[in-house]
Scaffold this active site. Structure first.
Site: not given
Ligand code: EPZ
Length: 401
Positions: A22-23, A116, A121, A124-125, A304, A326, A396
């Site tokens: 999916k991802n 969510c 979530r 900013d990055l 996950d 995470v 999903r």
């Molecule tokens: C991806 O989400 C996955 N989704 C998530 O899977 C997965 O849990 C996550 O990565 C972590 O591995 C997809 O790939 C579609 P992150 P993503 O940005 O990209 C913080 C599932 O169940 N953060 O790596 O949104 C954030 O709050 C889903 O399949 C910032 O602070 O995750 C978190 O604490 C759920 N600022 C950490 O980074 C930002 O701009 C990791 O988030 C972005 C993220």
């Protein structure tokens, strides 16, 4: 209200082919914005999120057609640069269209994703990275408005190895003028798969698979065909489900190298595992050993599978600690598991699981994708009938669980 009715107590045994990730698909699909033309993305899973991404790309003028896990995409006639709230609110990954739209067209209007099930979530990055590449970012009525005459390469360090931010910035950098150095980048297999597809489209990326990506921008890219990598989270979910029921499984079409940390933990819990090429065999008899996990970015234990592992440890003869570094608040499944009789206490970002209690069936409510999986796994070992409600969350991310 759609629900699954499960009567526990049966062993799982048999063979299973894991579907595409999916991802992975959710990262590969927006990449088609970067070059006009026709793409064949094979091994695409038939999931609700893939359909949502297809609708979102459709609203940009891109046609997507999924037939027998073959996704045909034609991005020749993009006629809009706006990702409306109606799509983005359904799926956070919609935010992935921001980077490619700004890189190719110099403008994008993408709705800010909502929260969510387990809390804010931020993005900013994503925004800081695009600004570093020269994009002007404004927020207008809940939408991100990004503009750039021409993105220029830059050095950017990610404070957190965000998967989404890495994908977005990578897809912008490939068409930026000059070199981009992205440090502390996410090295998840889905990001590696995206980088590999971009290289096939003509992008110049070094350090693929590491946390230091060096991108040499090019003036244009071309369409390509690509096969979606197997879903490591789906695979881990079914391995855990089999282990919980003391069964055995022959799993095909997986990439065991994406599951090294999970396989090690399953063995620590007492599972017998054989890896052979693209298949994994697991056998388990008797309850698992209590086994602690601490989630981390890849190649650590994926967040996950945290909810699924929590369900698994309910069967262990002792106490386990499950720490999510995470997402510190990804424990919505715990109160529902407690309805089945689970002994779990959450303090900060640690779930203390007292295993060995016989669970008994009840009606429980899914809150998000992986929480749904966790409730279903627990229902497999609970005595009597369990109704798992709101299983649309499940659709999903799991093709025909
Ligand atoms: C991806 O989400 C996955 N989704 C998530 O899977 C997965 O849990 C996550 O990565 C972590 O591995 C997809 O790939 C579609 P992150 P993503 O940005 O990209 C913080 C599932 O169940 N953060 O790596 O949104 C954030 O709050 C889903 O399949 C910032 O602070 O995750 C978190 O604490 C759920 N600022 C950490 O980074 C930002 O701009 C990791 O988030 C972005 C993220």
């Amino acid at each position: 209200m759609d629900k699954l009715v499960i009567r526990g107590g049966r062993k799982l045994s048999g063979r299973l082919r894991v579907s595409g990730a999916k991802n992975g698909s959710l990262a590969l699909m927006p990449a088609t914005i970067l070059a006009p033309g026709v793409y064949h993305l094979s091994n695409t899973p038939n999931l609700r999120d893939v359909r949502t991404m297809s609708q979102l790309l459709g609203s940009l003028g891109i046609s997507c057609e999924l037939k027998d896990n073959e996704l045909l995409i034609d991005s020749s006639n993009i006629n809009s640069f706006e990702a409306p709230y109606e799509h983005v609110k359904k799926m956070r990954a919609s935010f992935y269209v921001l980077g490619p739209l700004v890189a190719r067209f110099g403008e994008a209007r993408v709705s800010l994703p909502g929260g969510c099930a387990w809390g804010p979530r931020p993005v900013d990055l994503h925004l800081k990275g695009l600004e570093k590449l020269g994009a002007e970012i404004q927020i207008d009525k809940g939408y991100i408005v990004a503009r750039a005459r021409k993105l220029t390469g830059a050095k950017f360090h990610l404070d957190i190895s965000s998967v989404g931010a890495t994908g977005n910035i990578l897809m912008a950098a490939v068409l930026a003028k000059g070199t981009t150095l992205l440090s502390n980048a996410a090295a998840e297999p889905e990001i590696t798969a995206l980088a590999e597809m971009l290289v096939r489209m003509g992008a110049r990326i070094d350090g693929i698979g590491t946390s230091m990506l060096e991108i040499e921008g090019v003036s244009q890219l071309k369409p390509t065909d690509h096969s979606t990598l197997p879903d490591r989270i789906e695979a881990a979910t079914y391995l855990i489900a089999t282990a919980m029921t003391g069964g055995n499984i022959e799993m095909e079409n997986v990439n065991p190298s994406h599951l090294t940390s999970v396989i090690a933990k399953l063995e620590e819990a007492g599972c017998k595992i054989d890896v052979n090429g693209s298949s994994i065999r697991l056998e388990m008899d008797g309850p698992p050993n209590p086994t602690d996990i601490v989630t981390a970015v890849y190649p650590g234990i994926p967040t996950d599978i945290q909810a699924q592992w929590t369900a698994f440890m309910l069967c262990a003869g002792g106490t386990s600690r499950i720490t999510d570094t995470v997402y510190h608040d990804r424990f919505k499944h715990v109160p529902e598991l407690q309805r089945l009789g689970a002994g779990i206490e959450v303090h900060d970002n640690v779930a203390h699981v007292a295993g060995g209690r016989q669970l008994s069936g009840a009606t429980v409510m899914s809150s998000d994708l992986r929480a749904s999986a966790s409730l279903i796994l627990a229902a497999l070992v609970a005595e009597g009938k369990t109704d798992v409600l709101r299983v649309y969350h499940l659709d999903r991310g799991y093709e025909a669980m």
